[in-house]
Motif scaffolding. Structure first.
Motif, PDB file in Angstrom:
ATOM      1  N   ALA A 202      16.257  -5.084   1.553  1.00 20.53           N
ATOM      2  CA  ALA A 202      16.819  -3.855   0.966  1.00 20.53           C
ATOM      3  C   ALA A 202      16.483  -3.772  -0.512  1.00 20.53           C
ATOM      4  O   ALA A 202      16.118  -2.701  -1.026  1.00 20.53           O
ATOM      5  N   ALA A 203      16.569  -4.907  -1.222  1.00 21.32           N
ATOM      6  CA  ALA A 203      16.259  -4.945  -2.653  1.00 21.32           C
ATOM      7  C   ALA A 203      14.794  -4.610  -2.908  1.00 21.32           C
ATOM      8  O   ALA A 203      14.468  -3.872  -3.850  1.00 21.32           O
ATOM      9  N   ALA A 204      13.894  -5.154  -2.073  1.00 22.29           N
ATOM     10  CA  ALA A 204      12.457  -4.885  -2.235  1.00 22.29           C
ATOM     11  C   ALA A 204      12.145  -3.400  -2.038  1.00 22.29           C
ATOM     12  O   ALA A 204      11.377  -2.806  -2.807  1.00 22.29           O
ATOM     13  N   VAL A 205      12.756  -2.790  -1.015  1.00 20.18           N
ATOM     14  CA  VAL A 205      12.556  -1.360  -0.757  1.00 20.18           C
ATOM     15  C   VAL A 205      13.094  -0.540  -1.933  1.00 20.18           C
ATOM     16  O   VAL A 205      12.461   0.432  -2.384  1.00 20.18           O
ATOM     17  N   MET A 206      14.248  -0.927  -2.457  1.00 20.18           N
ATOM     18  CA  MET A 206      14.849  -0.212  -3.586  1.00 20.18           C
ATOM     19  C   MET A 206      13.966  -0.287  -4.836  1.00 20.18           C
ATOM     20  O   MET A 206      13.828   0.682  -5.576  1.00 20.18           O
ATOM     21  N   SER A 207      13.353  -1.469  -5.074  1.00 24.13           N
ATOM     22  CA  SER A 207      12.517  -1.627  -6.276  1.00 24.13           C
ATOM     23  C   SER A 207      11.321  -0.690  -6.229  1.00 24.13           C
ATOM     24  O   SER A 207      10.973  -0.044  -7.223  1.00 24.13           O
ATOM     25  N   LEU A 208      10.704  -0.590  -5.050  1.00 22.68           N
ATOM     26  CA  LEU A 208       9.578   0.341  -4.889  1.00 22.68           C
ATOM     27  C   LEU A 208      10.057   1.787  -5.021  1.00 22.68           C
ATOM     28  O   LEU A 208       9.365   2.632  -5.612  1.00 22.68           O
ATOM     29  N   SER A 209      11.273   2.050  -4.542  1.00 23.33           N
ATOM     30  CA  SER A 209      11.821   3.414  -4.569  1.00 23.33           C
ATOM     31  C   SER A 209      12.111   3.880  -5.987  1.00 23.33           C
ATOM     32  O   SER A 209      11.674   4.963  -6.396  1.00 23.33           O
ATOM     33  N   TYR A 210      12.838   3.062  -6.777  1.00 20.19           N
ATOM     34  CA  TYR A 210      13.179   3.554  -8.117  1.00 20.19           C
ATOM     35  C   TYR A 210      11.972   3.541  -9.051  1.00 20.19           C
ATOM     36  O   TYR A 210      11.895   4.338  -9.987  1.00 20.19           O
ATOM     37  N   SER A 211      11.007   2.651  -8.786  1.00 19.26           N
ATOM     38  CA  SER A 211       9.766   2.677  -9.577  1.00 19.26           C
ATOM     39  C   SER A 211       9.008   3.979  -9.298  1.00 19.26           C
ATOM     40  O   SER A 211       8.498   4.622 -10.226  1.00 19.26           O
ATOM     41  N   THR A 212       8.953   4.370  -8.023  1.00 20.66           N
ATOM     42  CA  THR A 212       8.268   5.611  -7.639  1.00 20.66           C
ATOM     43  C   THR A 212       8.981   6.828  -8.227  1.00 20.66           C
ATOM     44  O   THR A 212       8.328   7.765  -8.723  1.00 20.66           O
ATOM     45  N   ILE A 213      10.321   6.815  -8.187  1.00 19.48           N
ATOM     46  CA  ILE A 213      11.090   7.905  -8.794  1.00 19.48           C
ATOM     47  C   ILE A 213      10.757   8.008 -10.280  1.00 19.48           C
ATOM     48  O   ILE A 213      10.548   9.110 -10.815  1.00 19.48           O
ATOM     49  N   ALA A 214      10.677   6.866 -10.964  1.00 22.10           N
ATOM     50  CA  ALA A 214      10.439   6.851 -12.414  1.00 22.10           C
ATOM     51  C   ALA A 214       9.114   7.513 -12.773  1.00 22.10           C
ATOM     52  O   ALA A 214       9.061   8.380 -13.662  1.00 22.10           O
ATOM     53  N   TRP A 215       8.019   7.141 -12.063  1.00 19.52           N
ATOM     54  CA  TRP A 215       6.725   7.703 -12.486  1.00 19.52           C
ATOM     55  C   TRP A 215       6.469   9.100 -11.932  1.00 19.52           C
ATOM     56  O   TRP A 215       5.841   9.933 -12.591  1.00 19.52           O
ATOM     57  N   CYS A 293       4.164  -0.815  -8.404  1.00 17.20           N
ATOM     58  CA  CYS A 293       5.397  -0.566  -9.171  1.00 17.20           C
ATOM     59  C   CYS A 293       5.118  -0.559 -10.673  1.00 17.20           C
ATOM     60  O   CYS A 293       5.547   0.337 -11.401  1.00 17.20           O
ATOM     61  N   TYR A 294       4.395  -1.581 -11.158  1.00 17.51           N
ATOM     62  CA  TYR A 294       4.263  -1.797 -12.599  1.00 17.51           C
ATOM     63  C   TYR A 294       3.323  -0.820 -13.294  1.00 17.51           C
ATOM     64  O   TYR A 294       3.677  -0.187 -14.286  1.00 17.51           O
ATOM     65  N   PHE A 295       2.103  -0.728 -12.777  1.00 20.65           N
ATOM     66  CA  PHE A 295       1.072   0.010 -13.518  1.00 20.65           C
ATOM     67  C   PHE A 295       1.347   1.510 -13.619  1.00 20.65           C
ATOM     68  O   PHE A 295       1.231   2.075 -14.720  1.00 20.65           O
ATOM     69  N   PRO A 296       1.727   2.202 -12.526  1.00 23.72           N
ATOM     70  CA  PRO A 296       2.037   3.629 -12.685  1.00 23.72           C
ATOM     71  C   PRO A 296       3.211   3.885 -13.637  1.00 23.72           C
ATOM     72  O   PRO A 296       3.152   4.792 -14.466  1.00 23.72           O
ATOM     73  N   VAL A 297       4.278   3.081 -13.521  1.00 25.26           N
ATOM     74  CA  VAL A 297       5.445   3.278 -14.391  1.00 25.26           C
ATOM     75  C   VAL A 297       5.059   3.058 -15.852  1.00 25.26           C
ATOM     76  O   VAL A 297       5.385   3.866 -16.732  1.00 25.26           O
ATOM     77  N   ALA A 298       4.352   1.947 -16.135  1.00 27.41           N
ATOM     78  CA  ALA A 298       3.993   1.605 -17.519  1.00 27.41           C
ATOM     79  C   ALA A 298       3.055   2.639 -18.134  1.00 27.41           C
ATOM     80  O   ALA A 298       3.314   3.164 -19.227  1.00 27.41           O
ATOM     81  N   PHE A 299       1.978   2.963 -17.420  1.00 27.31           N
ATOM     82  CA  PHE A 299       0.941   3.826 -18.004  1.00 27.31           C
ATOM     83  C   PHE A 299       1.347   5.301 -18.010  1.00 27.31           C
ATOM     84  O   PHE A 299       1.171   5.997 -19.013  1.00 27.31           O
ATOM     85  N   ILE A 300       1.911   5.791 -16.895  1.00 28.72           N
ATOM     86  CA  ILE A 300       2.309   7.203 -16.835  1.00 28.72           C
ATOM     87  C   ILE A 300       3.501   7.463 -17.753  1.00 28.72           C
ATOM     88  O   ILE A 300       3.539   8.470 -18.476  1.00 28.72           O
ATOM     89  N   GLY A 301       4.484   6.528 -17.745  1.00 25.26           N
ATOM     90  CA  GLY A 301       5.650   6.694 -18.619  1.00 25.26           C
ATOM     91  C   GLY A 301       5.266   6.772 -20.081  1.00 25.26           C
ATOM     92  O   GLY A 301       5.762   7.631 -20.825  1.00 25.26           O
ATOM     93  N   TYR A 302       4.355   5.896 -20.498  1.00 23.35           N
ATOM     94  CA  TYR A 302       3.894   5.914 -21.898  1.00 23.35           C
ATOM     95  C   TYR A 302       3.068   7.156 -22.180  1.00 23.35           C
ATOM     96  O   TYR A 302       3.192   7.783 -23.250  1.00 23.35           O
ATOM     97  N   TYR A 303       2.232   7.574 -21.229  1.00 21.63           N
ATOM     98  CA  TYR A 303       1.385   8.757 -21.413  1.00 21.63           C
ATOM     99  C   TYR A 303       2.235  10.017 -21.571  1.00 21.63           C
ATOM    100  O   TYR A 303       1.933  10.893 -22.392  1.00 21.63           O
TER     101      TYR A 303
END
Length: 461
Positions: A202-215, A293-303
């Motif tokens: 459940a935690a793994a699915v949630m991490s992918l979910s909130y990362s996707t929501i963020a970017w 999870c990491y690269f889209p959030v980091a790069f898109i969020g900063y962009y």
């Protein structure tokens, strides 16, 4: 006239006496082995070895992708486009390499499994030195992460409450941390890694979910009209310190090595089918998810937000409110699973000490008391120092860098002894050099942040 019993050549004791003693000694050895097996069957790391390869996939995702992913755009703003991109990608490559080394070293001695990080350390550096090198760093990492997640869980619950109530009737963060801790007073009594596999999934699915929501929410919001990508600090010294802190944030983002051997210990193994094959398959899947999870959030969020991005990108997004509440709820569920994953090796250490060294009987009551005490301790520290998240930079460099970036390389060189200037030797020394630099530089920025945050802090206010 009686016949004298034959005697040993160098002893006056009859041979029959020695023969009589052998069954007794064998009986004692059998009794010790039986007790050892009973203890191993009770301890959380070694009690269950029937995990599937996909267990290692979601356990590693849960261990690796923490709520710290939401601070990666902020870390990028302190690193800049060039250095930030290089450091994030290089960290992904280096930590995948060192994780492969640990998976390989788990069964490098025929017939023996290194079920715990410190056992591998003892094999590489000796019984006592191995303990002193590995255990303090591993405990700092695992207990530190659990305290950070106590605060993170409490803050996410508080954020949900504040948005839902439109900032009316504010409630102290202390109470939200206590609410978050209440879940762990129950979940802490799941006996071993396999028993928390549902929570971890459940935690793994949630991490992918909130990362996707963020970017995706960032893309929907669009590039801000006043976006800037330069360093925000007004002085050169401030820029340098922020750069060092961001290094620690990145190091903290790749923290799963502290539990990798303990996860592999749950997978069945035989000479024909060693555990490293299913474990590595799970690790590769996990690292693909980490990249997603990491690269889209980091790069898109900063962009999108530039150097004005908040240290938690969900704060920068603000609207729609329902989406931010959902993302924060996902964060809460994820850190519940991550807390348990990092707590399990600590439970194993505590219970091993109590049963093997202090000779307590392995009972349910012993487990109930010891685990509740640990949860209460992490809750108390989280309530007392809610700015503990500011320690991410400090801990990221001071503890996570060694256990993640270069300690596996040192063990590999010590045990495998590759030829000087061979490819393996060169690659390991590059990783060691970069890891040591990270360990030295990142705590400097983290310590400065702690001092700045602690200046105006009042306990339990």
């Amino acid at each position: 006239m009686g016949v004298q019993a034959p005697t040993d050549q160098n002893s006056s004791v009859p041979v029959s006496s020695n023969i009589d003693e052998r069954p007794e000694k064998q009986s004692q050895i059998d009794e010790q082995l039986k007790r050892q097996k009973e203890i191993d069957d009770w301890l959380p790391i070694t009690s269950s070895r029937n995990a599937k390869w996909w267990y290692s996939a979601f356990h590693n995702v849960t261990a690796m992708v923490g709520a710290g992913v939401l601070s990666l755009p902020y870390a990028m703003s302190n690193l800049g486009w060039g250095p930030g991109t290089v450091i994030l990608v290089l960290s992904w490559v280096i930590t995948l390499f060192t994780l492969w080394q640990m998976v390989e070293m788990h069964e490098m001695v025929p017939g023996k499994r290194f079920d715990r990080y410190h056992e591998l350390g003892q094999h590489a550096f000796g019984e006592k030195l191995g303990l002193w090198i590995v255990v303090p760093q591993q405990l700092i990492c695992e207990v530190g992460v659990d305290i950070v997640y106590m605060v993170t869980g409490g803050k996410s619950l508080q954020k949900i409450h504040n948005i839902a109530r439109k900032d009316k009737d504010p409630i102290k963060l202390t109470y939200f941390i206590m609410i978050f801790a209440s879940a762990h007073f129950v979940l802490a009594h799941l006996p071993n890694f396999n028993s928390i596999s549902g929570v971890s999934l459940a935690a793994a699915v949630m991490s992918l979910s909130y990362s996707t929501i963020a970017w995706t929410a960032s893309v929907h919001k669009g590039v801000q009209p006043d976006v800037e990508y330069g360093y925000l600090a007004p002085s050169t010294s401030g820029t340098v310190f922020n750069f060092f802190t961001a290094l620690g944030d990145v190091a903290f983002a790749y923290a799963g090595h502290n539990v990798v051997l303990e996860i592999q210990a749950t997978i069945p193994s035989s000479p024909e089918k060693p555990s490293k094959k299913p474990m590595w398959r799970g690790v590769v899947i996990a690292y693909i998810v980490v990249a997603l999870c990491y690269f889209p959030v980091a790069f898109i969020g900063y962009y999108i937000f530039g150097n004005k991005v908040e240290d938690n990108i969900l704060i920068s997004l603000e609207k729609p409110e329902w989406l931010i509440i959902t993302a924060n709820m996902f964060v809460v569920i994820h850190v519940i699973g991550s807390y348990q994953l990092y707590a399990m090796p600590v439970f194993d250490m505590i219970e091993t000490l109590l049963v093997k060294k202090l000779h307590f009987r392995p009972t349910t009551m012993l487990r109930f008391i010891s685990r509740n005490t640990y949860v209460a301790f992490t809750m108390f520290v989280g309530i007392t120092f809610p700015f503990f998240g500011g320690l991410l930079g400090f801990f990221g460099g001071f503890a996570f860098s060694p256990t993640t970036y270069f300690l596996p390389c040192i063990m590999w060189l010590t045990i495998k002894k590759p030829r000087k200037f061979s490819l393996s030797w060169v690659v390991n020394w590059i990783c060691i050099t970069l890891g040591v630099l990270l360990m030295i530089l990142s705590p400097i920025g983290g310590l400065r942040n702690i001092i700045l945050q602690a200046k105006n802090y009042k306990f339990y206010n």
